[in-house]
Design an enzyme around this catalytic site. Structure first.
Site, mmCIF file in Angstrom:
data_model
loop_
_atom_site.group_PDB
_atom_site.id
_atom_site.type_symbol
_atom_site.label_atom_id
_atom_site.label_comp_id
_atom_site.label_asym_id
_atom_site.label_seq_id
_atom_site.Cartn_x
_atom_site.Cartn_y
_atom_site.Cartn_z
ATOM 1 N N GLU A 128 -26.705 -31.395 -1.559
ATOM 2 C CA GLU A 128 -25.549 -30.894 -2.107
ATOM 3 C C GLU A 128 -24.537 -29.936 -1.665
ATOM 4 O O GLU A 128 -23.958 -29.746 -1.351
ATOM 5 C CB GLU A 128 -25.858 -30.518 -3.300
ATOM 6 C CG GLU A 128 -26.391 -31.025 -4.673
ATOM 7 C CD GLU A 128 -25.329 -32.314 -4.789
ATOM 8 O OE1 GLU A 128 -25.149 -33.245 -3.902
ATOM 9 O OE2 GLU A 128 -25.003 -32.171 -5.845
ATOM 10 N N THR A 181 -12.334 -29.172 -4.176
ATOM 11 C CA THR A 181 -13.248 -28.672 -4.844
ATOM 12 C C THR A 181 -13.379 -27.737 -4.521
ATOM 13 O O THR A 181 -13.755 -26.632 -5.592
ATOM 14 C CB THR A 181 -15.013 -28.724 -3.888
ATOM 15 O OG1 THR A 181 -15.107 -30.087 -4.151
ATOM 16 C CG2 THR A 181 -15.900 -28.092 -4.607
#
Lengths: 306, 306
Positions: A128, A181
């Protein structure tokens, strides 16, 4: 055991009032991964079908996560990883988390399970970190543990598994638009009003209680987010109209999945979930935006061997 | 039924990460109240023993709360209220809430229970509005419902009762100093960092889970407050030293009760609670600050008829 095929599930994180701490695991959406020992002392991503993603192990979330595991173990065993990618990257339903979680789960099994699930979460978090610049756990935890996961603390890492009321169903709409993002992060204010924060933790406390008592009504009333959703939802086409639509059709709650653009509707029972899915399908069909729609029960197992 | 004597319990609100939403009810500390019908069409506070508080019904929290109840009912029945005040006003353990809650509970009983407990909470909140300028529910709710109360929403009012792990004990230290509510309010920042807010709701979610699973360790780890405690604790003499002391002696958690100056230590079992109480007693005895110390189990009934 030389090789293993696993199902690596999609996940819905940032569940409204559970922003950054609460996620849940889906059943009907996920990747498949084939992981095999090799004799080369290195991790290779041998093939990715379905998506164009990096094959270099140190640029691929699965490679990075497995590397974290092997480093901790002090092992230089090599593995070949093949990914049949069914979750679209950038969808907001934990695409990178699925790859990271699936890879460390499979490698751990092949090595005779030297690590427990909490360890696996921490390795998958390294994936991640590569994917988003932030080692968050709210997708990888439910991907590995199944069900609902609450991340209480990062330092030390503590993750709770919460009960899953049996009739819960999740409908997920993925509008095929790109939200960077960076954009979806940058619009979040780093300071929030104390009043709204108090509402948020009141709602999260109630949501946790509702999971224990299987109180679907309370669960619906608690699924609110006055802090992040009002700003992030601006980036999602027809967000308010969708909310009204699914609420009218009896969905328990509605919100952004991850950082979007996917949105989720939580429903009670198959019949209501089917209805809500059909209505979203109908509503979105004439909007000139390609989309995918998923209906899933909550996956209580997480990653599993196929 | 013409008259009724009730026990109106003290309460600990703002339980660390549950700031403004979570409170619990004590067993061994509380007021007694004698409530009697009169024929005068008016509410009279006939006597208050133990404290110097207003006898005018419209300046007394019990009078104001009962008035809210009678107005809603459209009744002009009169009542005489006598209060044997054992909870010190300004202590931070719900002194005004006890009087408001006890009065509406007793009057409701004498009238044949026209209202349910949620209604009683809303009437008692009018007493809180008089006492502090803010109609908060996190003391009156546990005083009326008993156990742990979570205020999910004010509009509409929704309060949940959470389970009470049987071995929980509360030690409360009340340093007899005055902290003006205005001061204790004014130092709270109205904006908080999103990161701290996220930690807070992660902890509250975990705390609620711990109450359902009777996980005392988790309960202790969740009892954190990085938002309000760091500023309010400055007003409480020896706060950090007390925290270290009780933590060393095995208390699960420690924090400010209400807006202080009382502090609470949550303990598992009688033996540990006794030890923690003795250690606080010893520590505080040479500090030239008068104080009271209470040890109580969690009162699961709330206000009760004596």
């Amino acid at each position: 055991m030389e090789e293993l095929k696993v199902f690596a599930p999609a996940t819905v994180a940032n569940l409204s009032c559970g922003f950054d701490v609460l996620g849940c695991c889906l059943d009907s959406v996920g990747d498949e991964m084939l992981v095999r020992r090799n004799d080369l002392d290195q991790i290779r991503i041998t093939r990715i079908t379905g998506q164009d993603l990096p094959l270099e192990a140190d640029k691929n979330v699965a490679g990075v996560a497995v590397n974290a595991l092997l480093q901790k173990l002090g092992s230089n065993q090599g593995f070949d990883i093949e990914i049949i990618k069914k979750i679209k990257p950038g969808s907001g339903i934990g695409s990178s988390a699925a790859s990271s979680a699936g890879a460390v789960f499979a490698v751990n099994k092949l090595l005779g399970e030297p690590f427990d699930k909490l360890d696996l979460i921490s390795f998958a978090m390294q994936g991640e970190l590569l994917a988003s610049g932030n080692a968050h756990a709210d997708n990888v935890a439910p991907a590995i543990l199944g069900g609902f996961s609450l991340v209480r603390s990062y330092c030390p890492l503590e993750v709770l598994s919460l009960p899953v009321p049996s009739e819960l169903r999740m409908v997920v709409l993925h509008p095929l638009i790109e939200i960077k993002t960076k954009d979806s992060r940058s619009i979040i204010r780093q300071n929030v009003s104390l009043q709204k924060a108090i509402s948020q933790w009141g709602n999260l406390g109630a949501l946790v209680s509702a999971l224990y008592t299987e109180d679907y009504g309370l669960l619906g009333r608690s699924l609110k987010d006055e802090i992040v959703e009002p700003v992030r939802s601006i980036l999602i086409p027809y967000f308010q109209e969708l909310r009204e639509l699914v609420s009218e059709k009896g969905a328990l709650g509605f919100g952004i999945s991850g950082s979007g653009p996917s949105v989720y509707a939580l429903c009670k029972g198959d019949a209501n979930a089917e209805l809500v899915k059909e209505e979203i399908q109908r509503f979105y069909s004439d909007k000139n935006i390609a989309f995918e729609l998923h209906l899933s029960s909550i996956n209580e197992k997480g990653v599993k061997v196929l």
